[in-house]
Design a protein around this motif. Structure first.
Motif, short mmCIF file in Angstrom:
data_model
loop_
_atom_site.label_atom_id
_atom_site.label_comp_id
_atom_site.label_asym_id
_atom_site.label_seq_id
_atom_site.Cartn_x
_atom_site.Cartn_y
_atom_site.Cartn_z
N VAL A 2 0.87 -1.14 0.04
CA VAL A 2 -0.15 0.14 0.03
C VAL A 2 0.81 1.24 0.04
CG1 VAL A 2 -1.62 1.26 1.33
CG2 VAL A 2 -1.99 -1.04 1.00
N VAL A 3 1.83 1.23 0.89
CA VAL A 3 2.77 2.47 0.89
C VAL A 3 3.35 2.73 -0.41
CG1 VAL A 3 4.68 3.39 2.10
CG2 VAL A 3 2.90 2.16 3.37
N LEU A 4 4.02 1.64 -0.91
CA LEU A 4 4.57 1.84 -2.37
C LEU A 4 3.84 2.12 -3.31
CD1 LEU A 4 7.24 -1.18 -2.14
CD2 LEU A 4 7.80 1.09 -1.74
N GLY A 5 2.46 1.56 -3.31
CA GLY A 5 1.65 2.00 -4.12
C GLY A 5 1.18 3.37 -4.16
N LEU A 6 0.96 3.91 -2.99
CA LEU A 6 0.82 5.22 -2.91
C LEU A 6 1.92 6.35 -3.36
CD1 LEU A 6 -0.81 5.27 0.80
CD2 LEU A 6 -2.05 6.02 -1.42
N MET A 7 3.28 5.72 -3.12
CA MET A 7 4.41 6.46 -3.54
C MET A 7 4.49 6.51 -5.10
SD MET A 7 7.61 5.43 -1.20
CE MET A 7 7.52 5.35 0.50
N HIS A 8 4.08 5.51 -5.72
CA HIS A 8 3.91 5.61 -7.27
C HIS A 8 2.81 6.54 -7.51
CE1 HIS A 8 6.09 1.32 -7.96
NE2 HIS A 8 6.28 1.71 -7.00
N VAL A 9 1.60 6.54 -7.04
CA VAL A 9 0.75 7.51 -7.39
C VAL A 9 0.99 8.87 -7.17
CG1 VAL A 9 -1.71 8.12 -6.90
CG2 VAL A 9 -1.39 5.89 -6.87
N ALA A 10 1.70 9.12 -6.09
CA ALA A 10 2.33 10.39 -5.73
C ALA A 10 3.08 10.87 -6.95
CB ALA A 10 2.89 10.55 -4.44
N VAL A 11 4.00 10.19 -7.29
CA VAL A 11 4.87 10.57 -8.33
C VAL A 11 4.22 10.98 -9.57
CG1 VAL A 11 6.86 10.08 -9.82
CG2 VAL A 11 6.88 9.66 -7.43
N ALA A 12 3.28 10.02 -10.13
CA ALA A 12 2.42 10.31 -11.08
C ALA A 12 1.51 11.32 -11.17
CB ALA A 12 1.55 8.74 -11.51
N VAL A 13 0.91 11.58 -9.93
CA VAL A 13 0.08 12.75 -10.00
C VAL A 13 0.63 13.90 -10.20
CG1 VAL A 13 -1.52 14.08 -8.25
CG2 VAL A 13 -2.09 11.56 -8.80
N ALA A 14 2.17 13.84 -9.39
CA ALA A 14 2.84 15.12 -9.43
C ALA A 14 3.34 15.58 -10.72
CB ALA A 14 4.10 15.31 -8.55
N LEU A 15 3.74 14.58 -11.52
CA LEU A 15 4.38 14.55 -12.88
C LEU A 15 3.61 14.65 -14.20
CD1 LEU A 15 7.55 12.27 -12.87
CD2 LEU A 15 7.40 14.85 -12.91
N ILE A 16 2.59 13.68 -14.24
CA ILE A 16 2.29 13.48 -15.44
C ILE A 16 1.26 14.74 -15.96
CG2 ILE A 16 0.26 11.96 -16.91
CD1 ILE A 16 1.50 9.76 -15.32
N PRO A 17 0.30 15.16 -15.12
CA PRO A 17 -0.67 16.58 -15.51
C PRO A 17 0.27 17.65 -16.01
CG PRO A 17 -1.80 15.40 -13.61
CD PRO A 17 -0.18 14.85 -13.82
N ALA A 18 1.29 17.92 -14.94
CA ALA A 18 2.00 19.06 -15.13
C ALA A 18 3.05 19.14 -16.45
CB ALA A 18 2.98 19.36 -13.93
N MET A 19 3.29 17.85 -16.82
CA MET A 19 4.18 17.66 -18.02
C MET A 19 3.29 17.79 -19.31
SD MET A 19 7.41 17.31 -17.21
CE MET A 19 8.27 17.13 -15.85
N ALA A 20 2.09 17.23 -19.06
CA ALA A 20 1.20 17.23 -20.22
C ALA A 20 0.30 18.52 -20.45
CB ALA A 20 -0.01 16.16 -20.04
N VAL A 21 0.16 19.31 -19.43
CA VAL A 21 -0.16 20.59 -19.49
C VAL A 21 0.74 21.64 -20.29
CG1 VAL A 21 -0.95 22.59 -18.48
CG2 VAL A 21 -2.03 20.49 -17.83
#
Length: 147
Positions: free
Chosen positions: A107-126
């Motif tokens: 769960v903790v590692l999965g949350l870390m993966h989600v946190a990185v994706a949420v921070a990076l993907i939208p900002a880079m795409a926008v």
């Protein structure tokens, strides 16, 4: 620094800080023991704060760098990058599904993966130009393209 670079730098910073905060809450405060089984049969590996930060930095820099390369060589960089980024994000969960790690570790590692994706993907795409056919490029998009 251009607006584009500022947004991307902020996204990289957030993609490092967020999983580090998750680690700080999960390990020292909640007492979670983050250990991942080593496939070679050696004792389980402990996931430390240093590893979390280093991996997050590597992922963020690879994400920004790959988008910058695509923007330089193709007019559909955003679409190509989004497909690649979302694919990498989904594939990153595969080791967690077959792992012999404790459920709390997953769960903790999965949350870390989600946190990185949420921070990076939208900002880079926008901050990447759209690349729609038949559309003229505005001055702001031209600045973004040189990000």
């Amino acid at each position: 620094m251009s607006r584009c670079r500022w947004v991307r730098s902020l996204a990289v910073t957030a993609s490092v800080v967020l999983p580090a905060l998750i680690w700080l809450v999960a390990v020292p405060l909640a007492g979670c023991d983050l250990r991942v089984a080593d496939p070679s049969g050696r004792p389980p590996l402990r996931v430390g704060l240093g590893a979390v930060v280093v991996v997050a930095v590597m992922v963020a820099v690879a994400g920004w760098g790959s988008l910058a390369l695509l923007e330089r060589f193709t007019h559909v960089a955003r679409a190509m990058w989004l497909v690649a980024a979302l694919s990498v994000f989904l594939v990153s969960f595969l080791p967690l599904t077959g792992s012999a790690a404790a459920p709390s570790t997953r769960v903790v590692l999965g949350l870390m993966h989600v946190a990185v994706a949420v921070a990076l993907i939208p900002a880079m795409a926008v901050t990447s130009p759209g690349g729609r056919r038949g559309r003229s490029v505005t001055a702001q998009e031209s600045e973004t393209a040189s990000c």
